[in-house]
Write a protein that holds these residues in place. Structure first.
Motif, short mmCIF file in Angstrom:
data_model
loop_
_atom_site.label_atom_id
_atom_site.label_comp_id
_atom_site.label_asym_id
_atom_site.label_seq_id
_atom_site.Cartn_x
_atom_site.Cartn_y
_atom_site.Cartn_z
N GLU A 62 0.82 -1.21 0.00
CA GLU A 62 0.00 0.00 0.00
C GLU A 62 0.86 1.26 0.00
O GLU A 62 0.48 2.28 -0.59
CB GLU A 62 -0.96 -0.02 1.19
CG GLU A 62 -2.00 -1.14 1.10
CD GLU A 62 -2.81 -1.08 -0.18
OE1 GLU A 62 -3.51 -0.08 -0.40
OE2 GLU A 62 -2.73 -2.03 -0.99
N ARG A 71 -5.05 2.30 -7.59
CA ARG A 71 -5.39 0.99 -7.01
C ARG A 71 -6.43 0.29 -7.90
O ARG A 71 -6.31 -0.88 -8.21
CB ARG A 71 -5.91 1.17 -5.58
CG ARG A 71 -4.81 1.49 -4.57
CD ARG A 71 -5.38 1.87 -3.21
NE ARG A 71 -4.38 1.87 -2.14
CZ ARG A 71 -3.55 2.88 -1.89
NH1 ARG A 71 -3.60 3.99 -2.61
NH2 ARG A 71 -2.67 2.80 -0.90
N PHE A 98 -12.44 -6.83 -4.67
CA PHE A 98 -11.53 -5.82 -4.13
C PHE A 98 -11.95 -4.40 -4.53
O PHE A 98 -11.85 -3.48 -3.73
CB PHE A 98 -10.10 -6.12 -4.58
CG PHE A 98 -9.65 -7.53 -4.25
CD1 PHE A 98 -10.09 -8.17 -3.10
CD2 PHE A 98 -8.79 -8.23 -5.10
CE1 PHE A 98 -9.69 -9.46 -2.79
CE2 PHE A 98 -8.37 -9.52 -4.79
CZ PHE A 98 -8.83 -10.15 -3.64
N ASN A 155 -14.84 -3.52 -2.36
CA ASN A 155 -14.42 -3.14 -1.00
C ASN A 155 -14.07 -1.65 -0.94
O ASN A 155 -14.46 -0.94 -0.01
CB ASN A 155 -13.15 -3.91 -0.59
CG ASN A 155 -13.38 -5.40 -0.41
OD1 ASN A 155 -14.51 -5.85 -0.25
ND2 ASN A 155 -12.30 -6.16 -0.43
N MET A 156 -13.31 -1.22 -1.95
CA MET A 156 -12.89 0.19 -1.97
C MET A 156 -14.09 1.12 -2.09
O MET A 156 -14.18 2.13 -1.39
CB MET A 156 -11.94 0.44 -3.15
CG MET A 156 -10.55 -0.15 -2.95
SD MET A 156 -9.51 0.00 -4.42
CE MET A 156 -9.48 1.75 -4.67
N ASN A 179 -5.81 -1.21 1.13
CA ASN A 179 -6.39 -2.51 0.79
C ASN A 179 -5.56 -3.60 1.44
O ASN A 179 -4.39 -3.41 1.77
CB ASN A 179 -6.34 -2.73 -0.73
CG ASN A 179 -7.37 -1.91 -1.47
OD1 ASN A 179 -8.49 -1.76 -1.01
ND2 ASN A 179 -6.98 -1.36 -2.61
N CYS A 199 -10.85 -3.33 2.74
CA CYS A 199 -10.32 -2.00 2.50
C CYS A 199 -10.67 -1.14 3.71
O CYS A 199 -11.82 -1.12 4.14
CB CYS A 199 -10.94 -1.41 1.23
SG CYS A 199 -10.38 0.27 0.91
#
Lengths: 263, 779
Positions: free
Chosen positions: B383, B401, B426, B429-430, B462, B629
């Motif tokens: 990250e 990302r 993913f 999630n963000m 993340n 995240c």
């Protein structure tokens, strides 16, 4: 913890006698420093003289223009006292920021100043208000009390009975807490008193001290701006893994300004 | 399902007992005739032991025995276990350290035990321990990770000639250099991942006795499951068959990975109990926690990442130095590789990946698994690289990302290190985390903070981890004649709430009332034979699925009994909600349980009782992949360098959530430990390798005041590789928090051009970075 003899005298006189009779005796007030020290076997006094049964050295009252706080008064009592909040709110504020609730209910003002930890809060409060420390043998001005790292003007056998705080015109305490211990990385108390402006600093040096240049500047002009460019010489300050001397010097000025700005 | 089924926010049934002081911890256990053991520990970081004089200690009041390392060696006690093998690309194997249970001829870190004093009382043992006179010959010490990795440091294992245990690489570096050369943008990061002292609430403790008659050694100690410790004690220390060693872990006040090990003290206490003929108790104190519990983290990372013109990563190179401490612990050197390294590309689709690891030796406490065990370090590194990439490409931090995350349509996704990620959303999630944190309106909040004289920043992190730990577990369900059930778990709850969750599973799958399920765990005498324990976020999968399948076997057997009772064929019997039904007739599980205990009611040849277990074995290379995240928002008082978290949103995908209350607790705890690492905790050794932060006066544990409210959200994507659809939850918070937090602080400090400060971001460090940046601008 090593074995020791425990005493609970019922008077200051008895406590003084016990202290004189045993060479390696220690007074026990709140025990917030002494007990962990004993548990870690870093100290091994022959005798512990517990002051908790001694009458008349605990409590808060007003005598004329002074607030008198008994040596065995816990920090929480000072923080919550209506009298202190009304007359010296800066002191109540300071007491309420010491350690955590458990410490504030066990630790005492007498124990704190007798121990004279360089990062303790009370020394700034005592020095900043120009208080007087009353012992079983004499009265000591705060200005003459804190001599060095864990070093005070107390003589062997001397017992603190209480502290007399002249009621200030105004006072305020600012503190940067140590992230681990909760002690003051730097604590600054600014007071306007009958005798003039006082600025007392704890946490930054080996013992609590007054910032005289700041006092002069504030006497001339009581404003945060008047402290611009005034810093304590970092050479004289503590330097450790938590805070460099340069950082402490900077923080003293920041906190002093914030205290003044709170007026 | 019902109120007490899986997925329900059931309150923890263990809490009343634990919160009202009714828990039973190791220190609550005492044996008749026990003596107290106190360890003599080295005050020196590195020294030869010239002699140990125990005469004065032996003569002291109440002393029963004094043992040194030589006594253990003479008795055939072996060395501690390192369960790791690594080699470099040429096939040269890792140097393996040898550690005796008590140091014999040399000490290699402050706190290393070298003798034990047994006395009638704890006070007497402590007094006498101070009388053990050790003559040391001091040696140059290695206190820092960077120094340990340098060729100038004196090797603390002379026979190896270097403090680098091995130089492990996943592939020749030249392969990746070719890809890196083609990148349009290259970024580098250098990180010190700070060493942590895990500090469970309960310090270590042990009480052991040897029964001459049965030949059984029994030891109580807080562990994460006694089976592994049982094996090591039996084989290495006591030379007994495993069934003659009984390890009992009653209530245990926190594990975090470091309670699952066979520590030297456990071996010595067990051995001393047999040798002296007296039960022995050791009550470790917090000071001993600091110098003898394995530490966590302690890496130095240097990484380089190349991106193309579209902001896609085309190459990644990571060099990691891991400080193993003086000795390799059980898993220590493996952490960067099989803990963290395998998931280093994180949630990102990065094909060209080079990875190098050097485990190094220093005169410090050994390091081993601590909440996340390599994965927080790996995610943090990844990250920080993404933030650097955003800075270098001009893309927003979320955008760079987004362009690189593995997309759901790429699942299952095979990583460069060979793992198969089955599922995950993913990008989702963000989105959820940023919406939850009102990312869009952050500029307004920043403007408001600026009006108040504060800096404000928002950060994103993340993470993904590989969870599951050891590939085997066994769970057992026994239903008594009254219908009440007991779970005999191979797993071990030391804060995870298994008493509650396992009861929910039985309620769900067998219809047994929640209050009629009890848990037996933490005793090798009653644990299933193949018990493994609880670590590596494995219990929901290995224990949960094991229990589900045990329940299935209960239903299978119950069906036959029910059919017999209803005088029908098993094929016509169905089971739901605790009731077996065939046509219009039915019997309850309670009735079946009663019948199961009366042989006359059983079908021909069936064994009495209703008692089933399941040995769950998975492919050792198969894991589940908790991911998420986190978004953190901070305000900074720049004059003091003081950082305050003002908002925190954690989005976690831990698959199917068995109990949201418990998983929320796991998230809060993990975030607290992650923020602890990032904001307050640091383990400092000085140049002489003396531990400077040896108590809570100097070691900053995170406190409530350091946090804002934490909003924990779930983005559940069911795991495809297990029947329950669960993914691990215990380590997630610690994986997500450091990066989100540091990202937010760097965002706030962006006006000063500051891009990185090593953790922990204490006021002193933040202020210094600002002061230096200001000075640089002025110059």
């Amino acid at each position: 913890m090593q074995d020791f003899n425990y005493h609970a005298p019922a008077s200051v006189a008895d406590a003084a006698k016990l202290l004189a009779a045993h060479e390696d005796a220690k007074l026990l007030a709140g025990g917030m420093t002494l007990l962990p020290t004993l548990k870690q076997r870093l100290a091994a006094p022959s005798d512990l003289i517990d002051l908790s049964s001694v009458p008349n050295i605990k409590g808060i009252c007003r005598e004329g223009d002074e607030i008198v706080i008994g040596a065995m008064t816990p920090h929480a009592d000072v923080a919550e006292s209506a009298l202190v909040r009304e007359t010296i709110p800066g002191l109540a504020m300071l007491a309420g920021q010491i350690g955590d609730p458990a410490v504030r209910h066990r630790g005492t003002i007498g124990g704190s100043i007798a121990n004279a930890d360089p990062a303790a809060d009370y020394p700034a409060g005592v020095l900043g208000h120009g208080a007087t420390i009353v012992t079983n043998t004499r009265k000591i001005a705060a200005d003459d009390f804190f001599l060095g790292l864990f070093e005070t003007a107390l003589e062997p056998g001397e017992i603190i009975l209480g502290v007399r705080f002249p009621i200030p015109v105004w006072s305020h305490y600012q503190k940067l807490r140590h992230p681990a211990s909760g002690y003051a990385v730097v604590g600054v108390l600014v007071a306007q008193t009958a005798g003039g402006v006082r600025v007392a600093v704890t946490g930054a040096g080996p013992n609590a001290f007054r910032a005289s240049a700041m006092e002069e500047a504030l006497t001339a002009d009581f404003s945060a701006k008047s402290l611009d460019g005034l810093t304590i010489d970092a050479e004289t300050l503590n330097n450790d893994m938590h805070a460099s001397a340069a950082y402490r010097a900077h923080v003293v000025t920041v906190l002093a300004k914030r205290a003044v700005a709170a007026r | 399902m019902g109120q007490f089924g899986i997925g329900q926010p059931v309150r923890r049934k263990e809490d009343v007992r634990l919160l009202t002081g009714k828990g039973l911890y190791t220190d609550d256990v005492n044996f008749d005739g026990q003596v107290f053991g106190v360890f003599v520990r080295s005050p020196q970081a590195h020294a030869n032991i010239l002699s140990i004089d125990i005469e004065a200690a032996l003569a002291a009041q109440g002393v029963v025995a004094v043992y040194t390392g030589a006594d253990l060696v003479a008795d055939g006690v072996g060395t501690l276990i390192t369960d790791v093998e690594m080699e470099d690309l040429s096939g040269k194997k890792m140097f393996r350290t040898k550690r005796t249970f008590l140091a014999t001829d040399r000490v290699r870190f402050v706190g290393e035990p070298l003798a034990i004093v047994l006395a009638e009382t704890l006070g007497q043992a402590r007094e006498a321990a101070e009388l053990v006179m050790v003559d040391y010959e001091g040696l140059p010490a290695v206190g820092s990770t960077a120094f340990a990795a340098s060729p100038d440091s004196p090797p603390i294992w002379e026979e190896h000639g270097s403090n680098v245990g091995v130089h492990w690489e996943n592939r020749p570096v030249a392969e990746i250099d070719a890809h890196m050369a083609k990148a349009k943008t290259r970024v580098t990061v250098d990180i010190v991942n700070n060493r942590l002292v895990p500090n469970p609430m309960e310090p270590r403790c042990a009480v052991a006795k040897f029964d001459e008659e049965s030949g059984v050694l029994t030891i109580y100690a807080p562990t994460q499951g006694g089976r592994r410790i049982q094996g090591g004690l039996a084989k290495t220390v006591l030379n007994l068959p495993p069934n003659k060693v009984r390890v009992i872990s009653p209530d245990t006040g926190g594990g975090f990975g470091i309670r699952g090990k066979l520590y030297p003290e456990l071996g010595v206490i067990s051995w001393a109990a047999r040798k002296s003929g007296r039960p022995v108790k050791w009550r470790g104190d917090r000071s001993e926690t600091f110098v003898s519990d394995y530490h966590g983290r302690d890496q130095i990372n240097h990484a380089e990442m190349g991106l193309d013109e579209n902001g896609r990563v085309v190459a990644l190179k990571v060099h990691t130095i891991l400080n193993c401490g003086a000795y390799m612990a059980e898993n220590g050197p493996r952490l960067p590789v099989s803990g963290g390294g395998r998931i280093i590309p994180g949630v990102y689709d990065i094909v060209n990946f080079y990875f190098s690891v050097k485990p190094v030796f220093s005169n410090t406490v050994p390091t081993d698994t601590y909440r996340g065990a390599g994965r927080p370090e790996a995610n943090f590194l990844m990250e920080r690289l993404m933030d650097a990439a955003a800075e270098a490409t001009g893309l927003a931090r979320d955008e760079v990302r987004r362009r690189n995350v593995i997309r759901p349509d790429q699942m299952p996704y095979r990583t460069q290190m060979g793992l198969l990620i089955d599922s995950g959303d993913f990008d989702g999630n963000m989105k959820m985390a940023m919406e939850g944190a009102d990312w869009e309106n952050f500029p307004k909040r920043r403007a408001q903070s600026e009006k108040n004289g504060k800096l404000r920043g928002i950060g994103i992190g993340n993470f993904v981890e590989a969870a599951g730990g050891r590939p085997t577990e066994e769970m057992r369900i026994r239903i008594a004649a009254d219908g009440k059930a007991t779970v005999f778990a191979g797993t071990h709850s030391h804060g995870q709430g298994h008493e509650t969750v396992w009861a929910q599973l039985l309620n769900e799958f067998l219809g047994i009332p929640f209050d009629d399920v009890s848990l037996v765990q933490g005793d090798t005498a009653t644990a299933p034979k193949n018990s493994a324990g609880t670590f590596g976020s494995r219990s929901s999968w290995m224990g949960g699925v094991g229990l589900q399948r045990s329940a299935k076997r209960i239903v299978e057997k119950g069906t036959k009994i029910a059919a017999n009772l209803m005088q029908t064929e098993p094929e016509g019997v169905s089971f739901a909600g605790g009731v077996f039904t065939a046509g219009t007739s039915s019997v309850t599980l309670v009735e079946v349980a009663k019948a199961a205990h009366e042989p006359k009611n059983l079908p021909e040849g069936m064994e009495a009782g209703l008692d089933e277990s399941y040995f769950l074995e998975r492919d050792p290379e198969e894991f589940n992949f908790p991911n998420g995240c986190h978004v953190c928002e901070v305000e900074i008082d720049a004059d003091l360098g003081h950082v305050q978290i003002v908002n925190y949103v954690a989005v976690d995908d831990c698959g199917f959530v068995l109990n949201p209350v418990i998983v929320h607790g796991q998230v809060y705890g993990g975030v607290a430990q992650g923020i602890g690492q990032a904001l307050t905790e640091n383990t400092v050794y000085d140049e002489d390798a003396q531990l400077v932060t040896g108590s809570f006066m100097d070691y900053g544990m995170p406190r409530a005041q350091h946090f804002s409210m934490i909003e924990a959200l779930f983005n559940q994507v069911l795991c495809k590789t297990n029947d329950l659809g669960v993914k691990g939850a215990g380590e997630a918070g610690a994986c997500g928090a450091p990066s989100a937090f540091v990202s937010s602080v760097m965002d706030a400090l962006k006006p000063y051009g500051i891009t990185h400060i090593d953790m922990p971001l204490t006021p002193d460090r933040v202020w210094r970075a600002i002061a230096e940046a200001k000075a640089a601008t002025a110059a």
